[in-house]
Scaffold this active site. Structure first.
Site, PDB file in Angstrom:
ATOM      1  N   ARG A 112      37.731  36.638  41.734  1.00 23.59           N
ATOM      2  CA  ARG A 112      38.868  36.074  41.008  1.00 23.59           C
ATOM      3  C   ARG A 112      39.946  35.663  41.999  1.00 23.59           C
ATOM      4  NH1 ARG A 112      42.190  39.235  36.356  1.00 23.59           N
ATOM      5  NH2 ARG A 112      43.318  39.958  38.169  1.00 23.59           N
ATOM      6  N   THR A 116      45.474  31.979  40.914  1.00 25.58           N
ATOM      7  CA  THR A 116      45.191  31.334  39.620  1.00 25.58           C
ATOM      8  C   THR A 116      44.553  32.300  38.619  1.00 25.58           C
ATOM      9  OG1 THR A 116      42.956  30.682  40.231  1.00 25.58           O
ATOM     10  CG2 THR A 116      44.743  29.165  40.847  1.00 25.58           C
ATOM     11  N   ASP A 208      42.004  48.064  41.213  1.00 29.78           N
ATOM     12  CA  ASP A 208      40.912  47.122  41.470  1.00 29.78           C
ATOM     13  C   ASP A 208      39.619  47.912  41.627  1.00 29.78           C
ATOM     14  OD1 ASP A 208      38.977  45.537  42.946  1.00 29.78           O
ATOM     15  OD2 ASP A 208      40.597  44.099  43.296  1.00 29.78           O
ATOM     16  N   ASP A 211      37.565  47.385  44.894  1.00 28.10           N
ATOM     17  CA  ASP A 211      38.198  48.012  46.061  1.00 28.10           C
ATOM     18  C   ASP A 211      38.053  49.526  46.031  1.00 28.10           C
ATOM     19  OD1 ASP A 211      38.996  45.725  47.354  1.00 28.10           O
ATOM     20  OD2 ASP A 211      41.007  45.698  46.465  1.00 28.10           O
TER      21      ASP A 211
END
Ligand code: PRP
Length: 218
Positions: A112, A116, A208, A211
């Site tokens: 991603r 944006t 995340d 991560d």
């Protein structure tokens, strides 16, 4: 912001099992370390897979017990395919494979864009006979829904007909987008969170997932 009403999306299922809820709470904790996080993601995937595969078809085969011959149900490994969305989906596919070790695995690479929030495609590899298989896409996070929507689009272009999606945490915005794009595809989530923030991160979320699974947290 007005609360999004998801009650009309009959293909959306929150897997409200206490074990799943408990383990998601452990994932949310910012003090949960990488090895524990990775293990818990795998455990949740197993539990969610158990629920999401409840309607999977079985076929009867002859089996000889120590007492007598009988007919008993099995799941054919040729009927399924697990498809993790890279990277974070890799953390879930191990748990799914613990349930059904012989299952084939396809991979879709999407990341991603941080500005944006749109998904960018970078990798695809999957069995050629997708049309005859039930496909289970796995990805811990459904935020805007863009990655999941693109993954389904790609698999459909490759011939997949029977697809479900399993995530761990979903945002209402992503559920709405996915269910409006694909009202016929079952979407399973371990938890429905409150909303997305201005960076399109799920709140309260767990950070995340990719991560935290792979230890690449800054
Ligand atoms: C995360 C997550 C999903 C996606 C969800 O992946 O694992 O794939 O974002 O966001 P969306 O619903 O708004 O599309 P990310 O792009 O961070 O890549 P990673 O798995 O490699 O960390």
């Amino acid at each position: 912001m007005a609360k999004i009403d998801l009650s009309k999306y009959k293909n959306f299922h929150v897997l409200n099992h206490p074990l799943i809820q408990h383990k998601i709470t452990l994932l949310r904790d910012k003090n949960t370390n990488t090895s524990d996080f990775r293990r818990i993601v795998k455990e949740i995937a197993q539990l969610e897979g158990y629920e999401a595969l409840r309607d999977l078809k079985t076929t009867n085969i002859k089996v000889s017990t120590p007492v007598e011959d009988t007919q008993a149900p099995i799941i054919s490994k040729n009927d399924l395919c697990f498809v993790p969305i890279l990277r974070a989906g890799l953390g879930m596919v191990d748990g799914m494979l613990d349930l059904l070790p012989g299952t084939k695995v396809g991979h879709i690479g999407l990341y991603r864009d941080e500005q944006t929030h749109k998904p960018h495609f970078y990798y695809y590899k999957a069995p050629k006979d997708l049309p005859k298989r039930k496909i289970l896409i796995v990805d811990p996070m459904l935020a805007t829904g863009g990655s999941a929507i693109d993954a389904v689009k790609l698999l459909r272009e490759k011939g997949a007909k029977n697809i479900s999606l399993i995530c761990i945490i979903a945002a209402p915005e992503g559920v709405k987008a996915f269910c409006e794009a694909y009202p016929e595809i079952d979407l399973f989530a371990g938890a429905l969170d409150r909303c997305l923030n201005s960076h399109a991160f799920i709140c309260p979320g767990l950070g995340d997932a990719g991560d935290r699974i792979f230890g690449t947290v800054e």
